[in-house]
Design a protein around this motif. Structure first.
Motif, short mmCIF file in Angstrom:
data_model
loop_
_atom_site.label_atom_id
_atom_site.label_comp_id
_atom_site.label_asym_id
_atom_site.label_seq_id
_atom_site.Cartn_x
_atom_site.Cartn_y
_atom_site.Cartn_z
N LEU A 260 43.03 -1.81 -2.46
CA LEU A 260 42.34 -0.80 -3.27
C LEU A 260 43.37 -0.02 -4.10
O LEU A 260 44.50 0.19 -3.64
CB LEU A 260 41.57 0.16 -2.37
N PRO A 261 43.03 0.38 -5.32
CA PRO A 261 41.74 0.12 -5.98
C PRO A 261 41.74 -1.24 -6.65
O PRO A 261 42.61 -1.56 -7.43
CB PRO A 261 41.67 1.24 -7.03
N GLY A 262 40.82 -2.04 -6.31
CA GLY A 262 40.69 -3.37 -6.89
C GLY A 262 39.37 -3.96 -6.47
O GLY A 262 38.84 -3.63 -5.40
N TRP A 263 38.83 -4.80 -7.33
CA TRP A 263 37.54 -5.43 -7.03
C TRP A 263 37.78 -6.86 -6.53
O TRP A 263 38.58 -7.59 -7.08
CB TRP A 263 36.67 -5.48 -8.28
N MET A 264 37.07 -7.23 -5.51
CA MET A 264 37.19 -8.58 -4.97
C MET A 264 36.77 -9.60 -6.03
O MET A 264 35.71 -9.45 -6.65
CB MET A 264 36.34 -8.74 -3.71
N ASN A 265 37.61 -10.59 -6.23
CA ASN A 265 37.41 -11.60 -7.27
C ASN A 265 37.35 -10.98 -8.66
O ASN A 265 36.87 -11.61 -9.61
CB ASN A 265 36.14 -12.44 -7.02
N MET A 306 31.91 5.38 -4.86
CA MET A 306 31.25 6.64 -5.21
C MET A 306 31.90 7.33 -6.42
O MET A 306 31.26 8.11 -7.11
CB MET A 306 31.22 7.57 -3.99
N GLN A 307 33.15 6.98 -6.68
CA GLN A 307 33.81 7.49 -7.89
C GLN A 307 33.28 6.81 -9.15
O GLN A 307 33.48 7.32 -10.25
CB GLN A 307 35.32 7.25 -7.80
N LYS A 308 32.61 5.66 -8.95
CA LYS A 308 32.13 4.89 -10.09
C LYS A 308 30.66 5.19 -10.38
O LYS A 308 29.86 4.29 -10.67
CB LYS A 308 32.32 3.39 -9.83
N THR A 309 30.30 6.46 -10.28
CA THR A 309 28.96 6.92 -10.67
C THR A 309 29.12 8.06 -11.66
O THR A 309 30.11 8.81 -11.63
CB THR A 309 28.13 7.39 -9.46
N LYS A 310 28.14 8.19 -12.54
CA LYS A 310 28.18 9.26 -13.55
C LYS A 310 26.75 9.59 -13.95
O LYS A 310 25.97 8.70 -14.30
CB LYS A 310 28.99 8.79 -14.77
N ASP A 311 26.40 10.85 -13.89
CA ASP A 311 25.06 11.31 -14.27
C ASP A 311 23.98 10.56 -13.50
O ASP A 311 22.98 10.13 -14.07
CB ASP A 311 24.84 11.17 -15.78
N ASN A 312 24.22 10.37 -12.20
CA ASN A 312 23.26 9.69 -11.32
C ASN A 312 23.05 8.22 -11.68
O ASN A 312 22.03 7.63 -11.32
CB ASN A 312 21.91 10.41 -11.30
N HIS A 338 23.03 -1.01 -10.60
CA HIS A 338 22.58 0.30 -10.11
C HIS A 338 21.84 0.13 -8.78
O HIS A 338 22.08 0.87 -7.82
CB HIS A 338 21.67 0.95 -11.15
N ALA A 339 20.94 -0.85 -8.73
CA ALA A 339 20.20 -1.10 -7.49
C ALA A 339 21.14 -1.55 -6.38
O ALA A 339 21.01 -1.14 -5.22
CB ALA A 339 19.13 -2.16 -7.74
N LEU A 340 22.11 -2.40 -6.74
CA LEU A 340 23.05 -2.90 -5.75
C LEU A 340 23.92 -1.76 -5.21
O LEU A 340 24.27 -1.75 -4.02
CB LEU A 340 23.92 -4.00 -6.37
N MET A 341 24.24 -0.80 -6.06
CA MET A 341 25.01 0.37 -5.61
C MET A 341 24.21 1.16 -4.58
O MET A 341 24.75 1.59 -3.54
CB MET A 341 25.37 1.25 -6.80
N VAL A 342 22.93 1.35 -4.82
CA VAL A 342 22.08 2.06 -3.86
C VAL A 342 22.06 1.31 -2.53
O VAL A 342 22.24 1.90 -1.45
CB VAL A 342 20.65 2.23 -4.41
N MET A 343 21.83 0.00 -2.58
CA MET A 343 21.79 -0.81 -1.36
C MET A 343 23.11 -0.73 -0.60
O MET A 343 23.13 -0.62 0.63
CB MET A 343 21.48 -2.27 -1.73
N THR A 344 24.21 -0.78 -1.35
CA THR A 344 25.53 -0.77 -0.72
C THR A 344 25.84 0.55 -0.05
O THR A 344 26.35 0.59 1.08
CB THR A 344 26.61 -1.09 -1.77
N LEU A 345 25.54 1.65 -0.72
CA LEU A 345 25.84 2.96 -0.13
C LEU A 345 24.96 3.22 1.09
O LEU A 345 25.41 3.85 2.07
CB LEU A 345 25.66 4.05 -1.18
N LYS A 363 28.11 11.44 2.91
CA LYS A 363 28.44 11.31 1.49
C LYS A 363 27.72 10.10 0.88
O LYS A 363 27.19 10.18 -0.24
CB LYS A 363 29.95 11.15 1.31
N CYS A 364 27.72 9.00 1.61
CA CYS A 364 27.05 7.79 1.11
C CYS A 364 25.55 8.04 0.92
O CYS A 364 24.97 7.66 -0.10
CB CYS A 364 27.28 6.62 2.07
#
Length: 572
Positions: A260-265, A306-312, A338-345, A363-364
């Motif tokens: 981190l910080p890095g995205w898998m693949n 969670m840092q990768k969100t802005k204005d909900n 956006h939906a995947l972010m909700v599922m993940t958190l 926090k999640c």
């Protein structure tokens, strides 16, 4: 008594204690060809006694000088033969030779193919045939009166050609070398619909082939650990094989090479899938010790997300990707991410609660709640609509009726088709889901598939020849004429683990098995037979195999028989 590494690896005592060795977790078997698809010679002059290659062999050269195929090149004619091993495998090929007069090694060209057309192709820029990831078209030498083993790819068909003129090759045997994990199919599925049964088994086998030293995406191309693609594979492994080392090994490899910080693949969604896989793996296996090994990385990744969100709204960087067929729909990708972010958190909150991280869990949950205040438009994307339904952002009935069911199986994809089926189940559209499984995945079987493909479109089948035939004039080549993005034409993988979704789906929703408590301590068995008369099967758990049978009665009710190991509570 031996000690140290030599003992641990079961090496012969001649090796010293500093010898580095790694044991292969796979086995190999040798397969005799099922049929000869094609020969370059119809006269019997340059290829003699080809049918002998269909006889079972031993892999041992001998001095008997009987039962061999002779390939003779002269006058500029270099003969070739195409063999069909009947089913897609991962591995190579073994050639056993006899004793022609000229004892010098003989050069041959070998071409592997997932289809007849691929095995008959040249590597060029026209049809897309490649040696990417694995060598499937190459020249090698075979010895006089000996055995040669070569190759490491995914294939069903193999073509052998003589390269040099004025040579004679005496082939006693050409056998496929099948490399795989020798593991039992603990899960099973059988119903009165043989087409569904075959689809379940084909999905299971597709994933089994990709369970090599790591969990791959494809056995010909994409012999890599693609984390997002692993999610349907892991769900299938849970349903068919239960716990297997390849899952943890691959998840850990992805973690260890992606600080981190890095995205898998390089893909933000794939880091989110890593979390979702861990949630579903823990739910099935209940291995808290293994989950704790992920704790530090998991907490850090959740902070990063969670840092990768802005204005909900999701505000992810990296490669923004759901799957290839949706890749030209940026609005749909945004909705899906956006939906995947909700599922993940929400999954992250579950895992953090288990791992005694209450502050991170809170926090999640809070971030997921904020994200739910915004509902993006799927923009016609079935992929996005499925994720919106599964995240609860859009009622599943609405997503299914307005997007996913439109055109039935049109605009399905082999990867996200699993989530489209999951959304249909949430909308109680079991008839529609079963019809899509029969019509979409079943159409690949109709085209000769023995494993499921990287991508597929029903429109491709309208004038196409199946993959196990030479393509007649006037017909489309379903392998060589279609595909897109990174899988154009013959580069297209015809064995892709992400396409196995129906296997896990049929087990969960038709056989009816849902895990309610980690480690399968409590399961729910709630069948949805739709138009089926009966279904039976098994489900692997850490405590043993659950046996299930459902029969539809004359009044439409379901009679269920469930036999669960001691320690498992069954809810109905």
């Amino acid at each position: 008594m031996c000690s140290g590494l030599a003992e641990a690896q079961q090496l012969p005592p001649i090796f010293d204690k500093n010898t580095q060795a790694q044991k292969d977790s796979r086995v190999r078997q040798y397969l005799t060809p099922k049929r000869i698809v094609w020969t370059s010679d119809k006269s019997g002059k340059s290829i003699v006694n080809a049918q002998s290659l269909l006889l079972p062999g031993s892999g041992q050269a001998d001095l008997v000088h009987k039962n061999f195929c002779t390939m003779i090149s002269k006058d500029g004619n270099t003969p070739g033969i195409l063999l069909d091993f009947g089913v897609e495998i991962q591995g190579g090929i073994q050639l056993v030779t006899d004793q022609p007069a000229n004892q010098k090694p003989i050069r041959i060209r070998i071409r592997f193919g997932e289809s007849v057309s691929e095995a008959m192709s040249d590597i060029d820029t026209i049809q897309g045939a490649t040696n990417d990831h694995a060598m499937r078209d190459f020249t090698t030498e075979v010895p006089w009166l000996g055995t040669m083993q070569v190759g490491n790819s995914g294939f069903r068909f193999a073509r052998v050609d003589l390269v040099d003129t004025d040579r004679e090759l005496q082939l006693k045997e050409v056998r496929a070398i099948f490399e795989y994990r020798d593991i039992p199919y603990l899960g099973s599925f059988k119903s009165n619909d043989e087409r569904l049964n075959k689809i379940w088994n084909t999905g299971a086998y597709t994933v089994h082939l990709n369970m090599q030293e790591f969990l791959w995406d494809g056995i010909k191309r994409d012999r890599l650990v693609w984390v997002g693609d692993m999610h349907p594979e892991v769900m299938t492994i849970n349903s068919v094989f239960g716990k297997n080392e390849v899952v943890a090994k691959s998840l850990d490899q992805a973690r260890d090479i992606t600080p981190l910080p890095g995205w898998m693949n390089g893909i933000s969604a794939y880091s989110m899938w890593w979390i979702l896989i861990h949630r579903d793996l823990y739910k099935n296996q209940g291995n808290l010790e293994y989950l704790r090994k992920q704790q530090k990385y998991l907490v850090g990744l959740l902070d990063f997300l969670m840092q990768k969100t802005k204005d909900n709204k999701e505000n992810l960087d990296g490669t923004r990707f759901l799957d290839w067929p949706s890749s030209e729909n940026p609005k749909g990708i945004h909705a899906g991410l956006h939906a995947l972010m909700v599922m993940t958190l929400e999954a992250g909150a579950e895992l953090c609660t288990i791992l005694d991280e209450p502050a991170q869990a809170a926090k999640c949950k809070a971030t997921a709640t904020q994200l739910k205040l915004y509902v993006p438009d799927a923009n016609g994307s079935k992929q996005a609509a499925a994720l919106l339904a599964l995240s609860g952002l859009v009622p599943a009935e609405k997503a299914n009726a307005e997007v996913i069911s439109q055109g039935e199986c049109e605009r399905f994809s082999t990867f996200y088709g699993y989530y489209m089926l999951q959304a249909k189940a949430r909308a109680k559209d079991y008839d529609g889901a079963l019809n899509c499984i029969r019509n979409y995945w079943g159409a690949m079987l109709d085209m000769g598939a023995t494993t499921f493909w990287e991508d597929f479109d029903l429109a491709w089948t309208k004038n196409a020849a199946p993959i196990d035939e030479l393509v007649p004039e006037g017909k489309d080549d379903i392998h060589g004429d279609f595909g897109a993005y990174c899988y154009k034409n013959l580069r297209h993988s015809l064995c892709h683990g992400w396409a196995s979704g129906p296997t896990a789906w049929l087990t969960e929703h038709v056989l009816g098995v849902s895990v309610m408590e980690p480690g399968c301590k409590t399961i729910q068995v709630k069948p949805n037979l739709a138009d089926l008369k009966w279904v039976e099967g098994t489900y692997p758990t850490p405590m043993g195999i659950v046996k299930i049978r459902h029969e539809k009665q004359a009044d439409g009710s379901i009679k269920s028989t469930i036999d669960a190991p001691k320690g498992i509570k069954v809810l109905r």
